[in-house]
Each structure stands twice: as structure tokens, then as C-alpha cells.
Design a protein around this motif. Structure first.
Motif, PDB file in Angstrom:
ATOM      1  N   THR A   1      -6.034   3.862  11.203  1.00 37.81           N
ATOM      2  CA  THR A   1      -6.689   2.554  11.265  1.00 37.81           C
ATOM      3  C   THR A   1      -7.579   2.414  12.489  1.00 37.81           C
ATOM      4  OG1 THR A   1      -4.826   1.554  10.093  1.00 37.81           O
ATOM      5  CG2 THR A   1      -6.330   0.056  11.229  1.00 37.81           C
ATOM      6  N   SER A   2      -7.020   2.692  13.641  1.00 42.36           N
ATOM      7  CA  SER A   2      -7.767   2.502  14.881  1.00 42.36           C
ATOM      8  C   SER A   2      -8.693   3.667  15.204  1.00 42.36           C
ATOM      9  CB  SER A   2      -6.789   2.301  16.040  1.00 42.36           C
ATOM     10  OG  SER A   2      -6.092   3.512  16.322  1.00 42.36           O
ATOM     11  N   GLY A   3      -8.407   4.845  14.618  1.00 44.37           N
ATOM     12  CA  GLY A   3      -9.211   6.024  14.924  1.00 44.37           C
ATOM     13  C   GLY A   3      -8.770   6.759  16.174  1.00 44.37           C
ATOM     14  N   LYS A   4      -7.714   6.285  16.830  1.00 47.13           N
ATOM     15  CA  LYS A   4      -7.213   6.948  18.024  1.00 47.13           C
ATOM     16  C   LYS A   4      -6.742   8.360  17.693  1.00 47.13           C
ATOM     17  CE  LYS A   4      -3.390   6.839  21.338  1.00 47.13           C
ATOM     18  NZ  LYS A   4      -2.138   6.141  21.751  1.00 47.13           N
TER      19      LYS A   4
ATOM     20  N   SER B   1       1.623  -3.141  10.892  1.00 49.76           N
ATOM     21  CA  SER B   1       1.346  -1.981  10.055  1.00 49.76           C
ATOM     22  C   SER B   1       0.890  -0.824  10.937  1.00 49.76           C
ATOM     23  CB  SER B   1       0.278  -2.294   9.005  1.00 49.76           C
ATOM     24  OG  SER B   1      -0.964  -2.601   9.626  1.00 49.76           O
ATOM     25  N   CYS B   2       1.154   0.368  10.472  1.00 47.46           N
ATOM     26  CA  CYS B   2       0.811   1.563  11.241  1.00 47.46           C
ATOM     27  C   CYS B   2       0.687   2.732  10.274  1.00 47.46           C
ATOM     28  CB  CYS B   2       1.897   1.848  12.283  1.00 47.46           C
ATOM     29  SG  CYS B   2       1.642   3.370  13.216  1.00 47.46           S
ATOM     30  N   HIS B   3      -0.427   3.461  10.346  1.00 49.24           N
ATOM     31  CA  HIS B   3      -0.645   4.624   9.503  1.00 49.24           C
ATOM     32  C   HIS B   3      -1.112   5.770  10.395  1.00 49.24           C
ATOM     33  CE1 HIS B   3      -2.719   6.508   5.717  1.00 49.24           C
ATOM     34  NE2 HIS B   3      -1.691   7.229   6.155  1.00 49.24           N
ATOM     35  N   GLU B   4      -0.234   6.758  10.605  1.00 48.98           N
ATOM     36  CA  GLU B   4      -0.513   7.864  11.515  1.00 48.98           C
ATOM     37  C   GLU B   4      -0.308   9.194  10.795  1.00 48.98           C
ATOM     38  OE1 GLU B   4       1.264   5.550  15.456  1.00 48.98           O
ATOM     39  OE2 GLU B   4       2.454   7.092  14.455  1.00 48.98           O
ATOM     40  N   VAL B   5      -1.135  10.180  11.137  1.00 52.09           N
ATOM     41  CA  VAL B   5      -1.031  11.526  10.571  1.00 52.09           C
ATOM     42  C   VAL B   5      -1.093  12.532  11.707  1.00 52.09           C
ATOM     43  CG1 VAL B   5      -2.078  13.249   9.063  1.00 52.09           C
ATOM     44  CG2 VAL B   5      -2.089  10.835   8.385  1.00 52.09           C
ATOM     45  N   THR B   6      -0.121  13.443  11.713  1.00 50.27           N
ATOM     46  CA  THR B   6      -0.100  14.523  12.697  1.00 50.27           C
ATOM     47  C   THR B   6      -0.127  15.852  11.961  1.00 50.27           C
ATOM     48  OG1 THR B   6       1.203  13.202  14.261  1.00 50.27           O
ATOM     49  CG2 THR B   6       1.173  15.587  14.599  1.00 50.27           C
TER      50      THR B   6
ATOM     51  N   LYS C   1       3.190   8.997   8.763  1.00 47.42           N
ATOM     52  CA  LYS C   1       4.009   7.796   8.921  1.00 47.42           C
ATOM     53  C   LYS C   1       3.147   6.599   8.559  1.00 47.42           C
ATOM     54  CE  LYS C   1       5.078   6.456  13.124  1.00 47.42           C
ATOM     55  NZ  LYS C   1       5.773   6.382  14.436  1.00 47.42           N
ATOM     56  N   ASN C   2       3.558   5.856   7.520  1.00 51.78           N
ATOM     57  CA  ASN C   2       2.819   4.688   7.053  1.00 51.78           C
ATOM     58  C   ASN C   2       3.798   3.518   6.979  1.00 51.78           C
ATOM     59  OD1 ASN C   2       1.054   2.875   5.938  1.00 51.78           O
ATOM     60  ND2 ASN C   2       0.407   4.198   4.250  1.00 51.78           N
ATOM     61  N   LEU C   3       3.731   2.602   7.945  1.00 56.12           N
ATOM     62  CA  LEU C   3       4.694   1.512   8.066  1.00 56.12           C
ATOM     63  C   LEU C   3       4.035   0.173   7.760  1.00 56.12           C
ATOM     64  CD1 LEU C   3       6.374   2.520  11.460  1.00 56.12           C
ATOM     65  CD2 LEU C   3       6.871   3.372   9.149  1.00 56.12           C
ATOM     66  N   LYS C   4       4.739  -0.644   6.987  1.00 61.78           N
ATOM     67  CA  LYS C   4       4.344  -2.027   6.740  1.00 61.78           C
ATOM     68  C   LYS C   4       5.594  -2.883   6.937  1.00 61.78           C
ATOM     69  CE  LYS C   4       0.866  -0.579   3.366  1.00 61.78           C
ATOM     70  NZ  LYS C   4       0.447  -0.619   1.937  1.00 61.78           N
ATOM     71  N   GLU C   5       5.641  -3.589   8.055  1.00 62.04           N
ATOM     72  CA  GLU C   5       6.835  -4.332   8.439  1.00 62.04           C
ATOM     73  C   GLU C   5       6.423  -5.720   8.914  1.00 62.04           C
ATOM     74  OE1 GLU C   5       8.439  -1.750  11.380  1.00 62.04           O
ATOM     75  OE2 GLU C   5       9.085  -0.241   9.924  1.00 62.04           O
ATOM     76  N   GLY C   6       6.621  -6.718   8.057  1.00 61.60           N
ATOM     77  CA  GLY C   6       6.147  -8.050   8.400  1.00 61.60           C
ATOM     78  C   GLY C   6       4.641  -8.035   8.581  1.00 61.60           C
ATOM     79  N   ARG C   7       4.163  -8.494   9.723  1.00 57.05           N
ATOM     80  CA  ARG C   7       2.729  -8.480  10.021  1.00 57.05           C
ATOM     81  C   ARG C   7       2.286  -7.180  10.677  1.00 57.05           C
ATOM     82  NH1 ARG C   7       1.750 -14.573  12.550  1.00 57.05           N
ATOM     83  NH2 ARG C   7       2.426 -15.750  10.697  1.00 57.05           N
TER      84      ARG C   7
ATOM     85  N   VAL D   1       9.722  -5.148   4.392  1.00 63.32           N
ATOM     86  CA  VAL D   1       9.505  -3.790   4.879  1.00 63.32           C
ATOM     87  C   VAL D   1       9.123  -2.892   3.713  1.00 63.32           C
ATOM     88  CG1 VAL D   1      10.587  -1.740   5.899  1.00 63.32           C
ATOM     89  CG2 VAL D   1      11.104  -4.018   6.811  1.00 63.32           C
ATOM     90  N   ASP D   2       8.066  -2.101   3.898  1.00 64.70           N
ATOM     91  CA  ASP D   2       7.637  -1.107   2.912  1.00 64.70           C
ATOM     92  C   ASP D   2       7.135   0.098   3.704  1.00 64.70           C
ATOM     93  OD1 ASP D   2       6.763   0.347   0.774  1.00 64.70           O
ATOM     94  OD2 ASP D   2       5.238  -1.078   0.102  1.00 64.70           O
ATOM     95  N   ASP D   3       8.058   0.987   4.068  1.00 69.49           N
ATOM     96  CA  ASP D   3       7.763   2.126   4.938  1.00 69.49           C
ATOM     97  C   ASP D   3       7.746   3.424   4.144  1.00 69.49           C
ATOM     98  OD1 ASP D   3       7.710   0.397   7.040  1.00 69.49           O
ATOM     99  OD2 ASP D   3       9.577   1.091   7.960  1.00 69.49           O
ATOM    100  N   PHE D   4       6.909   4.359   4.600  1.00 68.73           N
ATOM    101  CA  PHE D   4       6.823   5.674   3.965  1.00 68.73           C
ATOM    102  C   PHE D   4       6.669   6.729   5.045  1.00 68.73           C
ATOM    103  CE2 PHE D   4       4.132   9.128   2.263  1.00 68.73           C
ATOM    104  CZ  PHE D   4       4.952   9.578   1.234  1.00 68.73           C
ATOM    105  N   HIS D   5       7.506   7.756   4.971  1.00 69.81           N
ATOM    106  CA  HIS D   5       7.391   8.922   5.846  1.00 69.81           C
ATOM    107  C   HIS D   5       7.285  10.168   4.966  1.00 69.81           C
ATOM    108  CE1 HIS D   5       9.398   5.973   8.473  1.00 69.81           C
ATOM    109  NE2 HIS D   5       8.896   6.645   9.487  1.00 69.81           N
ATOM    110  N   GLU D   6       6.450  11.119   5.385  1.00 65.89           N
ATOM    111  CA  GLU D   6       6.289  12.359   4.636  1.00 65.89           C
ATOM    112  C   GLU D   6       6.098  13.523   5.601  1.00 65.89           C
ATOM    113  OE1 GLU D   6       3.530  13.398   0.936  1.00 65.89           O
ATOM    114  OE2 GLU D   6       2.420  13.577   2.836  1.00 65.89           O
ATOM    115  N   SER D   7       6.836  14.596   5.334  1.00 61.57           N
ATOM    116  CA  SER D   7       6.638  15.834   6.087  1.00 61.57           C
ATOM    117  C   SER D   7       6.319  16.947   5.096  1.00 61.57           C
ATOM    118  CB  SER D   7       7.893  16.196   6.892  1.00 61.57           C
ATOM    119  OG  SER D   7       7.661  17.352   7.687  1.00 61.57           O
TER     120      SER D   7
END
Length: 269
Positions: free
Chosen positions: A133-136, A113-118, A105-111, A85-91
Motif C-alpha cells: 500500500t505505502s510502497g515502503k 489494514s496491512c499488506h506486505e510481501v517479502t 501478510k494481508n491483515l484487515k482488522e477493524g480500521r 478480522v479477516d487476516d491472511f498469511h501465506e508462505s
């Protein structure tokens, strides 16, 4: 250990907790010290598996001074082959209003991963979400007191909490606004490995309809110190395959004398 379990362990930590401050006049009303560094140990079934660190510092975002609240979670090297696990959260927060500007929110957990910005726009009362990543993308309505879960937990450090009460709040998670109830219980003393004496703490049971920092659909119990800092001292969570625990390990940076002088010396037993 499943990804969901690691999410719950790593997500326990920044909690509801006005002291010595620095960083300019704009930061003078913040309910915690800028420059504070908190370290927590996370265990699963009694085995230490990860370390969680949070820090507050002043920064610059698009030419304006902001307060940055950052949290990182990393598993220990021995556990990485099992589940890394290598997770990062920032506000990023407006230090004058303590309303969020941007949440990452930038998560790396096993396989996984998720990088989201609000980003938050309090002039139009809307939040704008983008998956890096996905552009959603998604735009949704907020209210004047909307906070992401990380900035909310630090905001709560200015809130006086009393035994046997149930204050209610609304927070942003998963691109929605949710109701959150904090059910307070009784006070008790919590032992901390690196401190000379037990710390008087208030037991809290967060109840919410989402998984996130500090809460997991009402299955978490946490203890918050009763001194002016209102620090998370201990937390536990119900998990399918055992027990997860979070315990305060160290408090660094500016602050009141208790958290500075009470650190054990190397010779103390």
C-alpha cells in the motif's frame, strides 16, 4: 477487544508440529501431509470469536512448483460489529529445501489494514520487503537457514522435541532476524471437543522478542500432540483484558489413521 489482542489470538496458530504425502517426488521429504486442512477455534474470555484455518497444497510460482502454506483468520458474524478480522498469511516454500521463497501478510482488522510481501534470495543471502500500500521497501541480510515464522512453524514438525529442554532457533519477523527459544515442559492429555479421547501433548513456552504467529513476547503457552503429526492441540495467551484460547477443532485431508478415525460421530456423546 483491541487490535493488538486480536493479533495475538489470530497469530497463535500454525505451530511446531512424516507421514502420507502426495504431490510429486519433490514433496516426498516434507514433514507433514500435503493437502492437510486444520481448523482451530479462538475464544476470548470463554466466548468463541473467530475461526482459524490452515492448509498445505502444491502450487506454481513463476513457473516453478512450490509448496503453499496458507492461513486465514476470520471473526464470526456476530462479533464483526465489535471488531471484524479477516487476516491472511501465506508462505511459498521450496519443497526440496523447505526454505521460503515468498511470505505474504494481508491483515484487515477493524480500521487497520496491512499488506506486505517479502521475497527471499538465497543466492545473494538477502530478503526484499515491500509494503503493497505505502510502497515502503527494505532489503536486509539473511542466513542459509532463515525462515519466515509461518514456514518455520511447519518446518518444526520434523523436529523431535523432548521434555524439559530449551532448543534455540532464528526466525524472520518484522524485517529482522530474531532468536527464538522453545522451552518445553511436561506432557499432559488435552481434551478436544470433536475427538473421542484426550490427546497426549507436550507443553511449550515460546520466548522471543517479537509478536508473531504462535508467539507473543514469551506470553504464550501451547501444547503439541505427541503423535507423528505434531499438531497444535491447545494454546493460551495472557492478555490485558481477560484470557484468549485456541483449540484444535478438526483435522482433514491425508494423514495417519488416528486423526481420521478419532473424529466423533454425530451420535457420540
Amino acid at each position: 477487544m483491541t487490535k493488538n489482542l486480536v493479533n495475538r489470538i489470530s497469530a497463535f496458530v500454525v505451530r511446531c508440529s512424516a507421514v502420507l504425502l502426495f504431490g510429486g517426488a519433490a514433496a516426498a521429504a516434507l514433514p507433514f501431509p500435503v493437502g492437510e486442512q486444520l481448523t482451530f477455534s479462538a475464544s476470548w474470555n470463554g466466548i468463541p470469536v473467530a475461526e482459524i484455518r490452515t492448509v498445505t497444497e502444491m502450487d506454481t510460482y513463476k513457473g516453478r512448483e512450490v509448496l503453499a502454506i496458507r492461513m486465514s483468520t476470520r471473526t464470526y458474524a456476530f462479533f464483526n460489529p465489535v471488531f471484524k478480522v479477516d487476516d491472511f498469511h501465506e508462505s511459498l516454500v521450496d519443497p526440496a529445501t523447505f526454505r521460503p521463497i515468498q511470505f505474504t501478510k494481508n491483515l484487515k482488522e477493524g480500521r487497520y489494514s496491512c499488506h506486505e510481501v517479502t521475497t527471499f534470495d538465497f543466492e545473494t543471502m538477502q530478503a526484499h520487503y515491500e509494503h503493497q500500500t505505502s510502497g515502503k521497501t527494505k532489503t536486509y541480510d539473511i542466513d542459509e537457514n532463515t525462515r519466515d515464522i509461518l514456514s518455520f512453524m511447519y518446518f518444526m514438525r520434523s523436529e523431535p522435541l523432548h521434555e524439559n529442554s530449551a532448543p534455540q532457533y532464528r526466525v524472520m519477523a518484522d524485517e529482522k532476524l530474531y532468536d527464538l527459544t522453545l522451552r518445553t515442559k511436561a506432557e499432559e492429555y488435552i481434551s478436544l471437543e470433536n475427538y473421542k479421547r484426550r490427546v497426549l501433548s507436550l507443553e511449550l513456552v515460546p520466548e522471543a522478542a517479537f509478536d508473531g504467529l504462535f508467539v507473543s513476547k514469551g506470553k504464550a503457552t501451547v501444547w503439541v500432540s505427541r503423535d507423528a503429526r505434531r499438531l497444535l492441540t491447545f494454546a493460551k495467551i495472557k492478555v490485558p483484558f481477560g484470557r484468549a484460547r485456541i483449540r484444535l477443532k478438526s483435522v482433514r485431508g491425508p494423514g495417519n489413521d488416528f486423526w481420521i478415525t478419532e473424529l466423533k460421530d454425530d451420535d457420540d456423546e
